[in-house]
Write a protein that holds these residues in place. Structure first.
Motif, PDB file in Angstrom:
ATOM      1  N   LYS A   1      10.385 -83.525  14.351  1.00 29.26           N
ATOM      2  CA  LYS A   1      11.316 -83.420  13.367  1.00 29.26           C
ATOM      3  C   LYS A   1      11.454 -85.028  13.029  1.00 29.26           C
ATOM      4  O   LYS A   1      10.634 -85.972  13.445  1.00 29.26           O
ATOM      5  CB  LYS A   1      12.692 -82.894  13.784  1.00 29.26           C
ATOM      6  N   ASP A   2      12.242 -85.058  11.998  1.00 27.80           N
ATOM      7  CA  ASP A   2      12.402 -86.607  11.400  1.00 27.80           C
ATOM      8  C   ASP A   2      13.495 -87.146  12.288  1.00 27.80           C
ATOM      9  O   ASP A   2      14.346 -86.418  12.837  1.00 27.80           O
ATOM     10  CB  ASP A   2      12.345 -86.814   9.907  1.00 27.80           C
TER      11      ASP A   2
ATOM     12  N   GLY B   1       3.213 -89.881   1.990  1.00 25.43           N
ATOM     13  CA  GLY B   1       4.025 -90.837   2.455  1.00 25.43           C
ATOM     14  C   GLY B   1       3.395 -91.559   3.628  1.00 25.43           C
ATOM     15  O   GLY B   1       4.135 -92.242   4.547  1.00 25.43           O
ATOM     16  N   CYS B   2       2.371 -91.086   4.027  1.00 23.33           N
ATOM     17  CA  CYS B   2       1.632 -91.736   5.243  1.00 23.33           C
ATOM     18  C   CYS B   2       0.233 -92.050   4.899  1.00 23.33           C
ATOM     19  O   CYS B   2      -0.452 -91.834   3.935  1.00 23.33           O
ATOM     20  CB  CYS B   2       1.542 -90.254   6.089  1.00 23.33           C
TER      21      CYS B   2
ATOM     22  N   GLY C   1       3.952 -94.960   8.796  1.00 20.68           N
ATOM     23  CA  GLY C   1       2.711 -94.390   7.913  1.00 20.68           C
ATOM     24  C   GLY C   1       1.588 -94.555   8.757  1.00 20.68           C
ATOM     25  O   GLY C   1       0.444 -94.053   8.201  1.00 20.68           O
ATOM     26  N   GLN C   2       1.355 -94.530  10.005  1.00 21.90           N
ATOM     27  CA  GLN C   2       0.314 -94.646  10.758  1.00 21.90           C
ATOM     28  C   GLN C   2       0.115 -93.357  11.509  1.00 21.90           C
ATOM     29  O   GLN C   2       0.907 -92.579  12.196  1.00 21.90           O
ATOM     30  CB  GLN C   2       0.361 -95.643  11.966  1.00 21.90           C
TER      31      GLN C   2
ATOM     32  N   GLY D   1       1.351 -88.583  13.233  1.00 23.08           N
ATOM     33  CA  GLY D   1       1.667 -89.663  12.475  1.00 23.08           C
ATOM     34  C   GLY D   1       3.181 -89.466  11.586  1.00 23.08           C
ATOM     35  O   GLY D   1       3.766 -88.384  11.651  1.00 23.08           O
ATOM     36  N   SER D   2       3.618 -90.509  11.133  1.00 26.74           N
ATOM     37  CA  SER D   2       4.888 -90.459  10.411  1.00 26.74           C
ATOM     38  C   SER D   2       4.536 -91.107   9.172  1.00 26.74           C
ATOM     39  O   SER D   2       3.789 -91.796   8.662  1.00 26.74           O
ATOM     40  CB  SER D   2       5.786 -91.408  11.341  1.00 26.74           C
ATOM     41  N   ARG D   3       5.898 -91.054   8.302  1.00 21.36           N
ATOM     42  CA  ARG D   3       5.657 -91.564   6.943  1.00 21.36           C
ATOM     43  C   ARG D   3       6.077 -93.070   7.046  1.00 21.36           C
ATOM     44  O   ARG D   3       6.583 -93.547   8.026  1.00 21.36           O
ATOM     45  CB  ARG D   3       6.792 -90.954   6.333  1.00 21.36           C
ATOM     46  N   TYR D   4       6.032 -93.547   5.841  1.00 24.44           N
ATOM     47  CA  TYR D   4       6.116 -95.219   5.652  1.00 24.44           C
ATOM     48  C   TYR D   4       7.753 -95.227   5.866  1.00 24.44           C
ATOM     49  O   TYR D   4       8.170 -96.374   6.139  1.00 24.44           O
ATOM     50  CB  TYR D   4       5.751 -95.587   4.634  1.00 24.44           C
TER      51      TYR D   4
END
Length: 187
Positions: A155-156, A37-38, A129-130, A93-96
């Motif tokens: 965490k999310d 997802g990234c 996603g970056q 990073g994070s997911r989209y």
């Protein structure tokens, strides 16, 4: 000659090996062979050898390593007399589809494991996603540093079951030793 990374398993290639899990909230930590997802990590950092990373869940996940500097070959007198730069870096990073919270705490400890100095980073990452490079340096710190405690996680921000939290990879701790030597060569 490059500086030696003092962390074990800095890029999740060996799962959780070398790390002590201190918080395992939600569905816990997970090592991924590629960042689901990234954006692929090698696109953000072409020098990376792998796309592996750790990811967190909806509850706080934290893990740490404690580095014994003398065991790593860095003599206490050198640390006290020269106060070499200690640099920490990693990528998060994070997911989209899900934002995340990221936490980093690095403490310089004396022989009694008391804090001499510390650096802390807390970021909220958008769902884009970056990858983001995090760097901190210890340049001026007190005497007696013998250990480095490196703790990170997050965490999310959506509170979704599974592993939609912050992604972390390429963690690094180096100690400058002058003359182009790596951090394990000081005497």
């Amino acid at each position: 000659m490059g500086k030696k990374n003092l962390l074990q398993n800095p890029c999740a290639i060996d799962g959780m090996a070398g790390w002590e899990v201190t918080w395992n909230g939600g569905d816990g930590w997970k090592a991924e062979h590629s960042a689901l997802g990234c954006r692929p990590f090698k696109e953000a950092n072409p020098e990376a050898k792998d796309d592996a990373c750790w990811t967190t869940s909806y509850g706080l996940c934290m893990k740490k390593q404690t580095i014994d500097l003398e065991f790593a070959g860095i003599v206490g007198d050198y640390l006290d007399d020269q106060r070499p730069e200690i640099r920490v870096t990693e990528w998060c990073g994070s997911r989209y589809d899900a934002g995340s919270e990221y936490h980093l705490l690095v403490r310089l400890l004396n022989s009694d494991l008391e804090t001499v100095d510390k650096r802390e980073v807390t970021k909220t990452l958008p769902a884009d996603g970056q990858w983001h490079k995090v760097e901190k340096a210890f340049i001026i710190y007190g005497p007696g540093v013998r250990f480095i405690e490196y703790s990170h996680g997050g965490k999310d921000t959506c509170y979704w079951a599974g592993h939609f939290g912050v992604k972390i990879t390429c963690s690094s701790v180096t100690v400058a030793t002058g003359s182009g030597q790596d951090s394990s060569s000081s005497s």
